[in-house]
Design a protein around this motif. Sequence first.
Motif, PDB file in Angstrom:
ATOM      1  N   LYS A   2       0.837  -1.190   0.000  1.00  0.00           N
ATOM      2  CA  LYS A   2       0.000   0.000   0.000  1.00  0.00           C
ATOM      3  C   LYS A   2       0.874   1.242   0.000  1.00  0.00           C
ATOM      4  CE  LYS A   2      -3.723   2.261   2.422  1.00  0.00           C
ATOM      5  NZ  LYS A   2      -4.573   2.348   3.567  1.00  0.00           N
ATOM      6  N   SER A   3       0.490   2.221  -0.852  1.00  0.00           N
ATOM      7  CA  SER A   3       1.260   3.455  -0.891  1.00  0.00           C
ATOM      8  C   SER A   3       0.818   4.373   0.252  1.00  0.00           C
ATOM      9  CB  SER A   3       1.078   4.161  -2.228  1.00  0.00           C
ATOM     10  OG  SER A   3      -0.260   4.526  -2.410  1.00  0.00           O
ATOM     11  N   TYR A   4       1.694   5.285   0.580  1.00  0.00           N
ATOM     12  CA  TYR A   4       1.428   6.216   1.671  1.00  0.00           C
ATOM     13  C   TYR A   4       0.318   7.171   1.279  1.00  0.00           C
ATOM     14  CZ  TYR A   4       2.070   9.787   5.219  1.00  0.00           C
ATOM     15  OH  TYR A   4       1.868  10.669   6.246  1.00  0.00           O
ATOM     16  N   GLU A   5      -0.593   7.447   2.185  1.00  0.00           N
ATOM     17  CA  GLU A   5      -1.660   8.405   1.947  1.00  0.00           C
ATOM     18  C   GLU A   5      -1.403   9.635   2.806  1.00  0.00           C
ATOM     19  OE1 GLU A   5      -6.456   8.762   2.519  1.00  0.00           O
ATOM     20  OE2 GLU A   5      -5.618   6.817   1.992  1.00  0.00           O
ATOM     21  N   TRP A   6      -1.250  10.785   2.144  1.00  0.00           N
ATOM     22  CA  TRP A   6      -0.996  12.025   2.861  1.00  0.00           C
ATOM     23  C   TRP A   6      -2.193  12.390   3.716  1.00  0.00           C
ATOM     24  CZ3 TRP A   6       3.827  13.664   2.898  1.00  0.00           C
ATOM     25  CH2 TRP A   6       4.664  13.273   1.855  1.00  0.00           C
ATOM     26  N   GLN A   7      -1.924  12.872   4.913  1.00  0.00           N
ATOM     27  CA  GLN A   7      -2.975  13.214   5.859  1.00  0.00           C
ATOM     28  C   GLN A   7      -3.216  14.715   5.996  1.00  0.00           C
ATOM     29  OE1 GLN A   7      -4.833  10.735   7.346  1.00  0.00           O
ATOM     30  NE2 GLN A   7      -3.641   9.430   5.974  1.00  0.00           N
ATOM     31  N   LYS A  12      -2.220  17.504   0.827  1.00  0.00           N
ATOM     32  CA  LYS A  12      -3.284  17.146  -0.112  1.00  0.00           C
ATOM     33  C   LYS A  12      -3.518  18.260  -1.129  1.00  0.00           C
ATOM     34  CE  LYS A  12      -5.774  14.085   3.035  1.00  0.00           C
ATOM     35  NZ  LYS A  12      -7.011  13.909   3.812  1.00  0.00           N
TER      36      LYS A  12
END
Length: 77
Positions: A2-7, A12
């Motif tokens: 899974k790729s990193y999801e910006w928070q 964003k």
Amino acid sequence: MKSYEWQSDFAKTHIAEGEVKGEAKGEAKSVLLVLDARGLSVPDSVRERVTGCTDTDQLERWVRRAAVIDRAEQLFD
């Protein structure tokens, strides 16, 4: 994997802006490629206006017009 999801909203926002800029760059390239494929001469003033545009809707309209105009300058009529 899974790729990193910006928070963060900051990240964003900047990622979204980069995607829009990338899409606009691709659309601008398409406008110029259509004009080139049709053998139309593209003055620097036209090239600069096309590559400087970030409005993807406008660029899509120009792609369509590039397919039917006789001179690159008519793109903006």
